[in-house]
Design an enzyme around this catalytic site. Structure first.
Site, mmCIF file in Angstrom:
data_model
loop_
_atom_site.group_PDB
_atom_site.id
_atom_site.type_symbol
_atom_site.label_atom_id
_atom_site.label_comp_id
_atom_site.label_asym_id
_atom_site.label_seq_id
_atom_site.Cartn_x
_atom_site.Cartn_y
_atom_site.Cartn_z
ATOM 1 C CB CYS A 20 -28.584 -23.619 -3.159
ATOM 2 S SG CYS A 20 -27.594 -24.612 -2.014
ATOM 3 C CD1 TRP A 53 -34.213 -27.076 -0.823
ATOM 4 C CD2 TRP A 53 -34.463 -25.253 -2.099
ATOM 5 N NE1 TRP A 53 -33.205 -26.195 -0.501
ATOM 6 C CE2 TRP A 53 -33.322 -25.076 -1.265
ATOM 7 C CE3 TRP A 53 -34.809 -24.238 -2.992
ATOM 8 C CZ2 TRP A 53 -32.542 -23.930 -1.304
ATOM 9 C CZ3 TRP A 53 -34.028 -23.096 -3.023
ATOM 10 C CH2 TRP A 53 -32.914 -22.944 -2.190
ATOM 11 N NE ARG A 85 -30.538 -28.890 7.758
ATOM 12 C CZ ARG A 85 -29.734 -28.013 7.171
ATOM 13 N NH1 ARG A 85 -28.432 -28.214 7.168
ATOM 14 N NH2 ARG A 85 -30.220 -26.947 6.585
ATOM 15 C CB THR A 87 -29.834 -30.017 1.922
ATOM 16 O OG1 THR A 87 -29.150 -31.283 1.762
ATOM 17 C CG2 THR A 87 -30.006 -29.728 3.401
ATOM 18 C CD GLU A 103 -21.160 -32.098 2.125
ATOM 19 O OE1 GLU A 103 -20.581 -31.165 1.544
ATOM 20 O OE2 GLU A 103 -21.904 -31.947 3.120
ATOM 21 C CB SER A 104 -22.377 -29.249 -1.980
ATOM 22 O OG SER A 104 -21.718 -28.677 -0.859
ATOM 23 C CE1 TYR A 146 -26.433 -18.469 3.659
ATOM 24 C CE2 TYR A 146 -24.260 -18.783 2.689
ATOM 25 C CZ TYR A 146 -25.635 -18.679 2.549
ATOM 26 O OH TYR A 146 -26.201 -18.779 1.312
#
Length: 261
Positions: A20, A53, A85, A87, A103-104, A146
């Site tokens: 990811c 995942w 979601r 993630t 949130e990355s 993407y």
């Protein structure tokens, strides 16, 4: 630092996946700041299932903190319940047993500021410039590949590829005169760009049809990516064989036979 989530070594845990690119940001920040002992991690299996995942029961892809079988089980431990979601990455607080953020971009910024008083990755005098680069990198490059790879029309693909390579050309021109995007040292902006560069030639160029050029065709970007890769701890976050297998996994739209080149 003054809020409920104080930057205490050993208090936090990251749930990530090698393939990811958004999780890669947090792993890079952890590595560059030398936080491997301060923040533990659990690594999900590279291939998602109908459970999303998932983790193995033991081994390299086991959840070492909660013993969860899947990332959705981590979210289920959250109070109050989470309904968004599922993630990665997930930054988990062991003390209060809740998610700090999934949130990355926020996780990367929080680690960079809270765990490094010197603000090496986000110097105070350069934050606005870093934010501008982050916005361009996210929309045109990180997300741009993407947009190209999942385009459903020729027009959408053409637009995405044009934006992507215009942004790469802009970065290439900048790196002709400097070693990093902002200031004299590696910043958060560099760590936001690197995950896409690490995947470009082995995955995006072919699987996502981002094929106007390879990363290695850009002399300054290529040297820049190699210099970032040589930073202590960064090599351990890069898994090119996993990237290749993941981006060429079976897909009815992109790779129906699932052949990995």
């Amino acid at each position: 630092p003054e809020g409920p989530f104080t930057p205490d070594p050993g208090r936090y845990h990251l749930f990530v996946a090698w393939n990811c690119p958004w999780a890669h940001r947090t792993l890079l920040t952890r590595a560059v700041l030398g936080l491997e002992q301060a923040i533990s991690i659990s690594i999900a299996k590279p291939r998602r299932t109908d459970q999303g995942w998932v983790f193995d029961a033991d081994g390299a892809y086991a959840d070492t903190l909660l013993g969860a079988s899947a990332v959705h089980a981590v979210y289920a431990c959250q109070t109050p319940p989470y309904t968004g979601r599922i993630t990665v990455p997930v930054l988990w607080d062991k003390q209060t047993e809740q998610i700090v953020s999934n949130e990355s971009a926020d996780n990367t910024r929080m680690l960079a500021l809270a765990f490094d008083p010197a603000r090496r990755l986000v110097p105070a005098g350069h934050q606005a410039e870093i934010d501008r680069w982050n916005a361009l990198i996210h929309s045109r490059i990180n997300n741009g590949v993407y947009r190209a790879g999942f385009a459903r029309t020729q027009a959408a693909y053409d637009s995405a590829v044009t934006d992507l390579f215009a942004a790469l050309d802009r970065v290439e021109a900048l790196l002709h005169t400097r070693a990093t995007l902002v200031g004299d040292h590696v910043s958060e902006a560099d760590l936001r760009l690197f995950p896409t560069l690490a995947r470009f030639d082995v995955a995006y160029h072919y699987a996502f049809k981002c094929n106007l050029a390879k990363l290695s065709d850009y002399p300054h970007l290529w040297d820049y990516a190699r210099a970032l890769h040589a930073l202590p701890g960064v090599d351990d976050t890069v898994k090119t064989e996993i990237y290749k297998a993941g981006y060429f996994s079976p897909s009815e739209a992109r790779n129906p036979r699932g052949i990995i080149p």
